[in-house]
Design an enzyme around this catalytic site. Sequence first.
Site, mmCIF file in Angstrom:
data_model
loop_
_atom_site.group_PDB
_atom_site.id
_atom_site.type_symbol
_atom_site.label_atom_id
_atom_site.label_comp_id
_atom_site.label_asym_id
_atom_site.label_seq_id
_atom_site.Cartn_x
_atom_site.Cartn_y
_atom_site.Cartn_z
ATOM 1 N N CYS A 148 0.815 -1.229 0.000
ATOM 2 C CA CYS A 148 0.000 0.000 0.000
ATOM 3 C C CYS A 148 0.841 1.270 0.000
ATOM 4 O O CYS A 148 0.331 2.357 -0.296
ATOM 5 C CB CYS A 148 -0.961 -0.006 1.181
ATOM 6 S SG CYS A 148 -2.070 -1.410 1.156
ATOM 7 N N HIS B 148 -3.310 7.358 1.377
ATOM 8 C CA HIS B 148 -3.697 5.994 1.008
ATOM 9 C C HIS B 148 -5.099 5.755 1.558
ATOM 10 O O HIS B 148 -5.417 6.154 2.683
ATOM 11 C CB HIS B 148 -2.697 5.004 1.614
ATOM 12 C CG HIS B 148 -3.151 3.579 1.502
ATOM 13 N ND1 HIS B 148 -3.598 3.035 0.322
ATOM 14 C CD2 HIS B 148 -3.243 2.601 2.441
ATOM 15 C CE1 HIS B 148 -3.937 1.776 0.537
ATOM 16 N NE2 HIS B 148 -3.738 1.486 1.805
ATOM 17 N N ASN C 149 -10.041 -0.212 -0.531
ATOM 18 C CA ASN C 149 -8.570 -0.151 -0.468
ATOM 19 C C ASN C 149 -7.998 -0.830 -1.713
ATOM 20 O O ASN C 149 -8.102 -2.048 -1.852
ATOM 21 C CB ASN C 149 -8.107 -0.849 0.818
ATOM 22 C CG ASN C 149 -6.598 -0.807 0.995
ATOM 23 O OD1 ASN C 149 -5.863 -0.471 0.066
ATOM 24 N ND2 ASN C 149 -6.137 -1.150 2.183
HETATM 25 O O1 UT7 Z 1 -3.838 -0.919 3.384
HETATM 26 C C1 UT7 Z 1 -3.138 -1.595 4.348
HETATM 27 C C2 UT7 Z 1 -3.414 -1.044 5.636
HETATM 28 N N1 UT7 Z 1 -4.589 -1.645 6.210
HETATM 29 C C3 UT7 Z 1 -5.289 -0.977 7.056
HETATM 30 O O2 UT7 Z 1 -5.029 0.179 7.276
HETATM 31 C C4 UT7 Z 1 -6.409 -1.668 7.806
HETATM 32 C C5 UT7 Z 1 -6.422 -1.199 9.208
HETATM 33 N N2 UT7 Z 1 -7.451 -1.810 10.031
HETATM 34 C C6 UT7 Z 1 -8.752 -1.520 9.898
HETATM 35 O O3 UT7 Z 1 -9.132 -0.778 9.020
HETATM 36 C C7 UT7 Z 1 -9.719 -2.097 10.901
HETATM 37 O O4 UT7 Z 1 -8.999 -2.719 11.942
HETATM 38 C C8 UT7 Z 1 -10.699 -3.100 10.263
HETATM 39 C C9 UT7 Z 1 -11.707 -2.353 9.411
HETATM 40 C C10 UT7 Z 1 -9.974 -4.120 9.443
HETATM 41 C C11 UT7 Z 1 -11.491 -3.833 11.360
HETATM 42 O O5 UT7 Z 1 -12.123 -2.929 12.231
HETATM 43 P P1 UT7 Z 1 -12.046 -3.195 13.807
HETATM 44 O O6 UT7 Z 1 -12.835 -2.126 14.435
HETATM 45 O O7 UT7 Z 1 -10.596 -3.288 14.164
HETATM 46 O O8 UT7 Z 1 -12.819 -4.556 13.958
HETATM 47 P P2 UT7 Z 1 -12.303 -5.984 14.484
HETATM 48 O O9 UT7 Z 1 -11.399 -6.618 13.505
HETATM 49 O O10 UT7 Z 1 -11.825 -5.847 15.887
HETATM 50 O O11 UT7 Z 1 -13.674 -6.776 14.518
HETATM 51 C C12 UT7 Z 1 -14.741 -6.400 15.393
HETATM 52 C C13 UT7 Z 1 -15.869 -7.403 15.233
HETATM 53 C C14 UT7 Z 1 -15.401 -8.833 15.439
HETATM 54 O O12 UT7 Z 1 -16.452 -9.513 16.116
HETATM 55 P P3 UT7 Z 1 -16.342 -9.831 17.687
HETATM 56 O O13 UT7 Z 1 -15.105 -10.656 17.841
HETATM 57 O O14 UT7 Z 1 -16.221 -8.463 18.337
HETATM 58 O O15 UT7 Z 1 -17.608 -10.514 17.971
HETATM 59 C C15 UT7 Z 1 -15.304 -9.371 14.033
HETATM 60 O O16 UT7 Z 1 -15.516 -10.770 13.965
HETATM 61 O O17 UT7 Z 1 -16.407 -7.342 13.900
HETATM 62 C C16 UT7 Z 1 -16.417 -8.651 13.332
HETATM 63 N N3 UT7 Z 1 -16.219 -8.553 11.894
HETATM 64 C C17 UT7 Z 1 -17.219 -8.344 11.012
HETATM 65 N N4 UT7 Z 1 -18.549 -8.226 11.173
HETATM 66 C C18 UT7 Z 1 -19.275 -8.010 10.075
HETATM 67 C C19 UT7 Z 1 -15.041 -8.603 11.214
HETATM 68 N N5 UT7 Z 1 -15.266 -8.430 9.908
HETATM 69 C C20 UT7 Z 1 -16.602 -8.273 9.753
HETATM 70 C C21 UT7 Z 1 -17.429 -8.063 8.639
HETATM 71 N N6 UT7 Z 1 -18.760 -7.933 8.853
HETATM 72 N N7 UT7 Z 1 -16.956 -7.954 7.382
#
Ligand code: UT7
Length: 323
Positions: free
Chosen positions: A113, A250, A280
């Site tokens: 990225c 980005h 992304n």
């Molecule tokens: O380009 C490279 C750089 N990449 C980035 O910059 C990405 C950086 N990270 C992020 O953007 C965020 O961390 C994410 C968008 C990937 C995730 O957001 P988050 O607030 O960190 O969520 P999480 O991964 O902690 O997930 C929270 C909950 C989980 O459920 P529980 O364990 O709390 O019950 C996940 O299982 O959301 C759940 N979850 C989803 N639910 C619905 C994960 N993916 C999904 C989904 N739909 N697609």
Amino acid sequence: MIRSVVQGCGSYLPERVVTNADLAKTMDTSDEWIQQRTGIKQRHIAAEGELTSHLALAASERALAHAGMKASDLDLIVLATATPDETFPATATRVQAQLGMTGGAAFDVQAVCAGFVYGLSVADSMIKNGLASTALVIGAETFSRILDWNDRGTCVLFGDGAGAVVLRAEEGKGTSADRGVLANALHSDGRQHDILYVDGGPSSTRTTGFLRMEGKEVFKHAVVNMATVVGEVLAKAGFETKDIDWLVPHQANKRIIDGTGRKLGLPPERVVVTVDRHANTSAASIPLALDTAVQDGRIKKGDLLLLEGIGGGLAWGASLVRW
Ligand code: UT7
């Protein structure tokens, strides 16, 4: 003082649009979750047989047309991608052939990225060192091919696309009023490999593999590193945050973009956001955002732009460009 001055830009998105609602039909996710966590509403996905080189070629042709230049004017192509058509040769050489460019050099840069900022820095350095005079810098990706479509935590976040800029060596006065690339800053930290990587490759598994990410960890690094590298590149060129006309970050997550803008004290009106429409697109996201804001008239000749990105490696960087 030689400057790498932007002559034109262009971008290309595959025709097929996949909305969050479309994804929710086949996996346990929702439009609400995706929009709230990321700001993404839709993404473009390459058609069967549509390769990274095809997207790169379309963006390059538009960039050359915008610049009023021909492929024969180029002596360098730097293509930033983590999803090349083949393991080798460089996808840039395919673009070179398809453009009908027979001289000069073409190669790929792999910084995921952060790839576009890395590619821009490499091309700028080569121009300043006299190794090239007119360069096409491309960011192009088909991330849909390395997504695990059973992993809802990652597959909803990415899209396909390409963007390109044409740079040409021009004599500058060496002042802050010069047009062109004014400063670059690049960093990486290989200790962070495990939080964002692809679990395959020719030397390890002989497979292509799938993207794996610990989103929360990447998020933390992104907010901190982006603010730091932006300060670094501004200081190198003797500017302050208030001098920035446009932040072109980005496009990974609207929350990261907003966080960076807030840390810099930049009003949202001066931050280019396309993550809602493109998701992304890795190395393609910055030139796609750039081209969007140039085409709709926001970015104008003489504006001071700050480009920044972070991704797998971790690798990150920023460039300051007088458009
Ligand atoms: O380009 C490279 C750089 N990449 C980035 O910059 C990405 C950086 N990270 C992020 O953007 C965020 O961390 C994410 C968008 C990937 C995730 O957001 P988050 O607030 O960190 O969520 P999480 O991964 O902690 O997930 C929270 C909950 C989980 O459920 P529980 O364990 O709390 O019950 C996940 O299982 O959301 C759940 N979850 C989803 N639910 C619905 C994960 N993916 C999904 C989904 N739909 N697609």
